[in-house]
Design a protein around this motif. Structure first.
Motif, PDB file in Angstrom:
ATOM      1  N   ARG A 222       0.813  -1.260   0.114  1.00  0.00           N
ATOM      2  CA  ARG A 222      -0.031  -0.084   0.187  1.00  0.00           C
ATOM      3  C   ARG A 222       0.792   1.291   0.049  1.00  0.00           C
ATOM      4  O   ARG A 222       0.594   2.106  -0.808  1.00  0.00           O
ATOM      5  N   LEU A 223       2.064   1.291   0.631  1.00  0.00           N
ATOM      6  CA  LEU A 223       2.751   2.304   0.876  1.00  0.00           C
ATOM      7  C   LEU A 223       3.410   2.560  -0.374  1.00  0.00           C
ATOM      8  O   LEU A 223       3.692   3.826  -1.000  1.00  0.00           O
ATOM      9  N   PHE A 224       3.638   1.433  -1.273  1.00  0.00           N
ATOM     10  CA  PHE A 224       4.327   1.816  -2.458  1.00  0.00           C
ATOM     11  C   PHE A 224       3.467   2.322  -3.538  1.00  0.00           C
ATOM     12  O   PHE A 224       3.961   3.097  -4.327  1.00  0.00           O
ATOM     13  N   ARG A 225       2.104   1.948  -3.359  1.00  0.00           N
ATOM     14  CA  ARG A 225       1.146   2.692  -4.370  1.00  0.00           C
ATOM     15  C   ARG A 225       1.089   3.955  -4.044  1.00  0.00           C
ATOM     16  O   ARG A 225       0.667   4.771  -5.052  1.00  0.00           O
ATOM     17  N   LEU A 226       1.147   4.258  -2.842  1.00  0.00           N
ATOM     18  CA  LEU A 226       0.969   5.828  -2.332  1.00  0.00           C
ATOM     19  C   LEU A 226       1.978   6.494  -2.840  1.00  0.00           C
ATOM     20  O   LEU A 226       1.869   7.631  -3.244  1.00  0.00           O
TER      21      LEU A 226
ATOM     22  N   LYS B 285      -1.477  10.430   9.670  1.00  0.00           N
ATOM     23  CA  LYS B 285      -1.983  10.872   8.449  1.00  0.00           C
ATOM     24  C   LYS B 285      -1.648   9.730   7.665  1.00  0.00           C
ATOM     25  O   LYS B 285      -2.460   9.438   6.628  1.00  0.00           O
ATOM     26  N   LEU B 286      -0.227   9.431   7.561  1.00  0.00           N
ATOM     27  CA  LEU B 286       0.196   8.558   6.807  1.00  0.00           C
ATOM     28  C   LEU B 286      -0.479   7.011   6.890  1.00  0.00           C
ATOM     29  O   LEU B 286      -0.716   6.548   5.833  1.00  0.00           O
ATOM     30  N   LEU B 287      -0.663   6.717   7.929  1.00  0.00           N
ATOM     31  CA  LEU B 287      -1.320   5.547   8.331  1.00  0.00           C
ATOM     32  C   LEU B 287      -2.705   5.417   7.890  1.00  0.00           C
ATOM     33  O   LEU B 287      -3.167   4.602   7.393  1.00  0.00           O
ATOM     34  N   TYR B 288      -3.401   6.771   8.147  1.00  0.00           N
ATOM     35  CA  TYR B 288      -4.946   6.837   7.675  1.00  0.00           C
ATOM     36  C   TYR B 288      -4.816   6.679   6.212  1.00  0.00           C
ATOM     37  O   TYR B 288      -5.674   5.699   5.718  1.00  0.00           O
ATOM     38  N   LYS B 289      -3.999   7.300   5.214  1.00  0.00           N
ATOM     39  CA  LYS B 289      -3.917   7.243   3.862  1.00  0.00           C
ATOM     40  C   LYS B 289      -3.498   5.824   3.450  1.00  0.00           C
ATOM     41  O   LYS B 289      -3.947   5.617   2.418  1.00  0.00           O
ATOM     42  N   LEU B 290      -2.807   5.128   4.111  1.00  0.00           N
ATOM     43  CA  LEU B 290      -2.608   3.731   3.568  1.00  0.00           C
ATOM     44  C   LEU B 290      -3.636   2.911   3.769  1.00  0.00           C
ATOM     45  O   LEU B 290      -3.709   1.701   3.094  1.00  0.00           O
ATOM     46  N   HIS B 291      -4.910   3.173   4.454  1.00  0.00           N
ATOM     47  CA  HIS B 291      -6.186   2.573   4.374  1.00  0.00           C
ATOM     48  C   HIS B 291      -7.145   3.293   3.396  1.00  0.00           C
ATOM     49  O   HIS B 291      -8.479   2.776   3.499  1.00  0.00           O
ATOM     50  N   LEU B 292      -6.815   4.180   2.540  1.00  0.00           N
ATOM     51  CA  LEU B 292      -7.771   4.394   1.523  1.00  0.00           C
ATOM     52  C   LEU B 292      -6.919   4.578   0.069  1.00  0.00           C
ATOM     53  O   LEU B 292      -5.882   4.285  -0.122  1.00  0.00           O
ATOM     54  N   PRO B 293      -7.876   4.642  -0.919  1.00  0.00           N
ATOM     55  CA  PRO B 293      -7.369   4.645  -2.146  1.00  0.00           C
ATOM     56  C   PRO B 293      -6.596   6.047  -2.367  1.00  0.00           C
ATOM     57  O   PRO B 293      -6.929   6.879  -1.643  1.00  0.00           O
TER      58      PRO B 293
ATOM     59  N   MET C  97     -13.195   7.840   5.884  1.00  0.00           N
ATOM     60  CA  MET C  97     -12.903   6.460   5.656  1.00  0.00           C
ATOM     61  C   MET C  97     -14.328   5.708   6.089  1.00  0.00           C
ATOM     62  O   MET C  97     -14.981   6.132   7.065  1.00  0.00           O
ATOM     63  N   ASN C  98     -14.530   4.605   5.132  1.00  0.00           N
ATOM     64  CA  ASN C  98     -15.729   3.882   5.332  1.00  0.00           C
ATOM     65  C   ASN C  98     -15.540   2.614   6.529  1.00  0.00           C
ATOM     66  O   ASN C  98     -14.465   2.687   7.012  1.00  0.00           O
TER      67      ASN C  98
END
Length: 1194
Positions: A878-882, A913-921, A991-992
């Motif tokens: 996920r971090l790679f895609r981000l 914030k980084l952790l949060y973004k890792l669980h979103l597209p 976030m859903n």
């Protein structure tokens, strides 16, 4: 592995039996595994020193029969698992069958036949693999290397040698393994183990020397350490192989291309003992390289063989002793006495090869006739019949030339001649109209000098008469020694060249001596087609070419008009298109403009190819590596020949300043043109050694003046004025003003120096220089230069990243080395993307090296502060895609450091914030996001279609509006670039529910190895419970604001029982557990894969629940994608439920353990040290279990 059965007389000596049945015994070597005592230590030491095969296979299986005292070794294994598989196969497949045999001999014969059959079948399946060419002994050594050093199957062993490694002042006897990418050493003496692994790409110096402390030894230097190896059986052979492998590694650093084995090598007549296919390949490469260099042949030419012989030389009326070389396109001869005679016969020119009558005076002669009526007589050939057969085989493969002995250029010349009728020339014009290059162009048939001297009145002065005498001397030489490719090249040829080549013959002889004529003859029409492909294309190279066109010899009238400029443009653009790795480099324009003065366009192009790709290797790439290497060689030569001057010049720093411009342009930019062109004559015949000689002669002539210099500027002025006044007093053409000479002449100009005197002086004083010695020095300097460039690149990257991350300089350097090492490893051990995709030298240094998802995951797992157990790989992906903003499937060093810096040095808000973004597209891959949005998409999928139709209808109006507002759009974009908007927490999307549950699972996994594990679990359970209630409350507000029919259309009917459970009453921990359980598809009984049934190492129930749900969720995603018919419960999660980042942050701030965890400063140094030690750990554990070994091999 199964091995060909071999006799064993003493089954018990040095071995311990572990299993036995009436026919087979499984044994373990003493000293391997647990225990062993003193006998084990002694056996282990003997195995290493004597290179016993037992070090490869510590386990074996013997065949035994009751009546016989002889045992047969039929299988060996490097691990217990491997040998047990073989044992189980024997018991289940052979034991019952052989028990019914009455005769022991029949048992032995049957088992040996069966094992041989299995091996033959394995060999048949691996028929295409090169390792099958290697003998069994060598394959054992390769297996041993991989086991000892934890290398994967892709790492190929080239050779291994017994030697001593000096650790301090104590020699350790052991074995040196030279593989394609590593130098490895292993020693085991009386319990003391020494293991050494050095990557060839880390080697900065390789020297063979002998001192009082060390006997004749090889020193291998890296940036940080030195290693000494001695007591070789054949130190020269070992050192040559080391040089070759280090050279291949430097080529990897330059081009980023992995070593490719030559699979077209002929099979050896017999299996060579202890010589691998790769060693044969490298030996063949070295021979090919020497052969091509000696005769200036193309890069694809391969030497087939060579033999001693004599050649009859009609000009000297004698037989010359030398060697005959045969390759796929040429027959070549070189005399043993230097410069006596050299001969190159292209097979395309050969008409007859026949065996002449043998006599006592002329034993075993072979006569070769060419199409232009030249005959060559070779004698004293050892195996004449075989030689003639090989030449015949090559002749059959040689395509017949369509023009016989007429060159393609002469055909072009005829078609463009003035004697062509007007009507046919008009027809040809119509045919070639629209082509950038065609035979009708003036520069297609003659050089620019011929064009401009064509109508000049005939000069009858003394200089012109001397020029005619030179031409006559060459014509006499041609009649005696032959003309064209098959000309005898002797010391007389060199004398004529030193006296200067006549202008009319210069182009022809340059083409001949450089070897470019052969390439041009075998590629008819290539240049014209290349020009058509290249012209009109726009690239960085073409922009640089256009910028430099009018700077190329502007003082010469040939380049003061469009004819010369257009020809120069075509040649440079065509070459940039042919070789994008070089493209265009400054100085190429100066050299090419000189070539065009004397040669037609196509000849100039092929001369440029010979210069850039063979005669001046790596000179004109982006980092001018070749010129820097030769600069180092020049410094070394100056130190050897002019030691006093060298010391003084080093203090002033002059050599590095002057030599680059001298070598890159072959003195054309620093010396008057008429003089420098004579050096080019010598260069095409002698190669780079003549440039070194002249450079040394220039320093020698100015030694006294240079020694009295006090600064660099004064020394530069002295050398500049000297070179400006090197004149050619024999030139016929009107003098071309040298701009630099006009500017620096001063009131009292120094005396003129005759170029012929300078060249002769260079041969007299420095003629002892040999090409092979220069190549040896080039190798030494290449290591130094390329590693120096790599260090410069590292410093540039670190400087650039200092302002963008909080890591220290040392940490950034270490991280860069690890990142680059991962990139390089993937280059030679394979990767999902090619090396060319991952490395782009045109980009800034910090964007050049790039890694793919698999490599990123490996680095993330080792370096990241957030350890999430089995969830780490998912988080890394996920971090790679981000970080992969351009979505090319690759991440560069800048992006990598950005992500890592956020985890280590960000404050609590940034980390969350980084952790949060890792669980979103876009961090969530489409498959992960699909399950969360599936229900919503199902009910709303008609809406986008309608919008698409609407968009299509108003397409033309939108286009008009775009055109009108185009400039405004670019202004807005420019303003955004100038003032980039910083992302605030309000910009983050909501976030859903499913994403939130996934976030909870990640947090549970992160805390599993923390000291305050239970407190953190309790805190996250409390926070999760609070956020679930907040989401429920938010949903009610959102539902209240919506229209009732919209709500009914966009959401499925909620499950009242489930909502009640989540929204009320239960404790926070039970709610989270229930929410995590809801994400599962089926009970744990459905989990059948090995990975899912592994024991969880965590002691916490929360950790067990979360990791279990993660595995089930992954299966569930696949089920939804493939089946699609049966919805899992995770798909019907509340689509209206959502929370914001502010709510997550505020909730976490209420729990001190969580605040402490995210605000805790973490040290990356320990992670970096662990990453460096990873290879050592792998090596230690590689023999412990077969599972680990296969992991390293993947």
């Amino acid at each position: 592995m199964w091995i060909q059965p071999e006799e064993v007389l003493l089954a018990g000596a040095l071995w311990v039996s572990e299993r036995a049945n009436p026919f087979f015994i499984l044994q373990r070597r003493r000293g391997h595994g647990r225990g062993g005592g003193l006998s084990g230590l002694l056996v282990g030491t003997l195995d290493v020193v004597l290179d016993s095969s037992a070090r490869v296979a510590p386990y074996r299986i013997l065949l035994q029969t009751a009546d016989s005292q002889i045992y047969w070794n039929i299988a060996c294994g490097s691990s217990r698992k491997e040998i047990t598989e073989h044992w189980d196969w024997l018991e289940s497949n052979l034991l019952q069958t052989i028990s019914i045999f009455d005769n022991d001999e029949d048992v032995t014969t049957f088992v040996k036949g069966k094992i041989s059959g299995i091996i033959a079948e394995e060999n048949r399946l691996k028929q295409g693999e090169e390792q099958e060419e290697d003998c069994g002994k060598f394959r054992e050594a390769e297996l041993k290397m991989r086991r000892l050093f934890g290398m994967p199957d892709e790492e190929k062993l080239v050779n291994y040698y017994s030697c001593s490694y000096w650790k301090g002042r104590v020699p350790r006897q052991g074995w040196l393994y030279l593989s394609v990418n590593h130098l490895c050493f292993y020693s085991f003496l009386l319990g003391k183990e020494v293991t050494l692994v050095v990557q060839w790409t880390e080697v900065t110096q390789l020297e063979k020397n002998a001192t009082l402390v060390f006997p004749e030894s090889i020193r291998v230097s890296t940036r940080h350490t030195e290693h000494f190896f001695s007591m070789f059986l054949n130190i020269n052979d070992t050192f040559k192989l080391m040089e070759q492998l280090a050279n291949i590694a430097m080529r990897q650093l330059l081009d980023n291309e992995a070593f490719a084995a030559d699979r077209s090598l002929p099979k050896p007549c017999k299996t060579l003992k202890n010589v691998s296919a790769l060693k044969r390949d490298l030996d063949a490469r070295a021979k090919n390289e020497r052969y091509r260099t000696m005769f200036r042949l193309t890069q694809d030419e391969r030497l087939d063989g060579h033999t001693d012989c004599t050649l009859w030389t009609p000009f000297a009326k004698m037989h010359v002793v030398g060697q005959l070389f045969i390759s796929n396109n040429y027959i070549c001869f070189n005399s043993k006495e230097e410069d006596l005679c050299q001969l190159i016969i292209p097979l395309r020119e050969v008409s007859i090869v026949e065996k002449a009558d043998s006599s006592s005076v002329l034993p075993c002669p072979v006569s070769i006739s060419t199409k232009n009526k030249m005959n060559f007589l070779f004698a004293n050939l050892k195996d004449r019949d075989f030689l003639v057969q090989r030449i015949s085989d090559f002749l059959q493969r040689t395509p017949d030339s369509s023009w016989g002995d007429t060159s393609p250029l002469s055909l072009i010349g005829h078609s463009a001649s003035s004697s062509t009728p007007l009507s046919s020339s008009a027809g040809s014009e119509s045919i070639h109209r629209g082509r950038h290059y065609h035979p009708g162009l003036p520069t297609a048939s003659q050089g620019l000098l011929q064009l401009y001297h064509r109508n000049a009145p005939e000069d009858l002065g003394p200089k012109a008469m001397k020029e005619k005498m030179k031409e006559e001397a060459w014509n006499i030489h041609f009649s005696e020694f032959g003309r064209g490719v098959c000309m005898y090249r002797t010391s007389r040829t060199r004398e004529l060249i030193l006296n200067g080549i006549p202008e009319h013959l210069r182009g022809e002889l340059w083409l001949l001596f450089s070897g470019a004529q052969n390439e041009m003859a075998t590629h008819p029409g290539y240049y014209g087609d290349l020009v058509e492909q290249a012209m009109g294309l726009c690239s960085l190279a073409t922009e640089e070419i256009e910028r430099d066109l009018h700077r190329s010899m502007p003082e010469h009238r040939a380049f003061q008009n469009e004819t010369g400029i257009a020809a120069l443009r075509r040649v440079l653009t065509a070459y940039a298109h042919r070789n994008p790795g070089i493209g265009y480099c400054q100085a190429m324009n100066i050299v090419t403009s000189v070539l065009l003065l004397y040669c037609p366009e196509e000849e100039a192009f092929w001369l440029l190819v010979a210069l850039c790709e063979r005669m001046l290797p790596d000179y004109y790439n982006t980092r001018v590596v070749g010129a820097l290497v030769d600069q180092g060689v020049f410094e070394e030569l100056t130190r050897a020949f002019l030691p006093l001057l060298y010391e003084h010049m080093q203090e002033l720093g002059v050599i590095s300043t002057i030599s680059l411009s001298w070598f890159l342009t072959l003195f054309l930019s620093v010396m008057p043109f008429d003089s420098a062109v004579l050096l080019v004559d010598c260069f095409f015949y002698e190669g780079i050694k003549v440039i070194f000689q002249v450079a040394l002669a220039v320093l020698h002539d100015n030694m006294d003046a240079l020694l009295s210099c006090s600064d660099e500027g004064e020394a530069m002025t002295i050398l500049g004025r000297y070179l400006d006044n090197v004149v050619n007093k024999q030139t016929v053409a009107p003098p071309i003003p040298h701009l630099h000479a006009l500017l620096t002449s001063g009131d009292d100009p120094p005396p003129e120096i005759d170029i012929f005197d300078l060249i002769r002086s260079s041969y007299e004083k420095f003629g002892s220089l040999r090409s092979d010695a220069i190549e040896q020095m080039r190798f030494k300097q290449r290591l130094k230069v390329i590693q120096s460039l790599e260090d410069t690149a590292k410093r540039s990257v670190v400087r650039a990243m200092m302002t963008e991350s909080a890591f220290s300089i040392e940490e950034l350097e270490e991280l860069y080395c690890l990142f680059k090492s991962k990139h390089m490893t993937s280059c030679y051990w394979g990767s999902s993307s090619s090396a060319a995709e991952r490395h782009d030298p045109s980009l800034p240094y910090l964007e050049q090296y790039r890694i793919d998802p698999a490599q990123f995951t490996q680095l993330f797992t080792t370096l990241a502060p957030w350890v999430c157990g089995g969830h780490t790989a998912t988080l890394a992906a996920r971090l790679f895609r981000l970080l992969d903003q351009n979505q090319d499937g690759l991440v560069n060093f800048k992006e990598f450091i950005t992500g890592l810096s956020g985890m280590y040095h960000g404050d609590m808000t940034e980390k969350l914030k980084l952790l949060y973004k890792l669980h979103l597209p876009p961090a969530l891959c489409p498959e992960e996001a699909e399950s969360a949005l599936e229900a919503a998409h199902f009910f709303t999928e008609d809406l986008p279609r309608g919008e698409e139709v609407k968009d299509g209808g108003g397409d033309s109006e939108e286009k008009k509006e775009e055109k009108v507002k185009d400039y405004r759009y670019y202004l807005r974009m420019w303003a955004k670039e100038k003032d980039p908007k910083t992302e605030t927490i309000k910009d983050l999307p909501r976030m859903n529910q499913e994403q939130f549950i996934d976030l909870c699972k990640t947090l549970y996994n992160m805390f599993s190895e923390e000291p305050l594990e239970q407190q953190l679990y309790h805190s996250i359970a409390t926070v999760a419970s609070l956020l679930l209630r907040i989401g429920e409350v938010g949903k009610k507000f959102n539902n209240g604001s919506k229209k009732p029919d919209d709500a009914a259309a966009q959401a499925p009917a909620p499950d009242p029982q489930r909502e009640g459970g989540l929204g009320e009453g239960a404790s926070g921990e039970s709610q989270v557990c229930r929410a995590l359980a809801d994400a599962q598809l089926e009970p744990a009984a459905l989990q059948t894969s090995d990975e899912e049934t592994k024991d969880d190492t965590s002691v916490s129930s929360y950790s067990v629940v979360s990791s279990g749900s993660l595995q089930c969720e992954d299966i569930a995603d696949d089920t939804v994608l493939i089946g699609g018919g049966e919805q899992r419960r995770g798909s019907v999660l509340d689509v209206d439920w959502s929370i914001t980042f502010e709510q997550v942050l505020a909730s976490l701030l209420t729990e001190p353990p969580l605040v402490d965890y995210f605000e805790k400063k973490r040290d990356i140094q320990s992670k970096i040290a662990a990453c460096k030690a990873q290879r050592a750990v792998e090596r230690q554990t590689s023999s412990a279990s077969d599972h680990e070994l296969t992991q390293h091999s993947v």
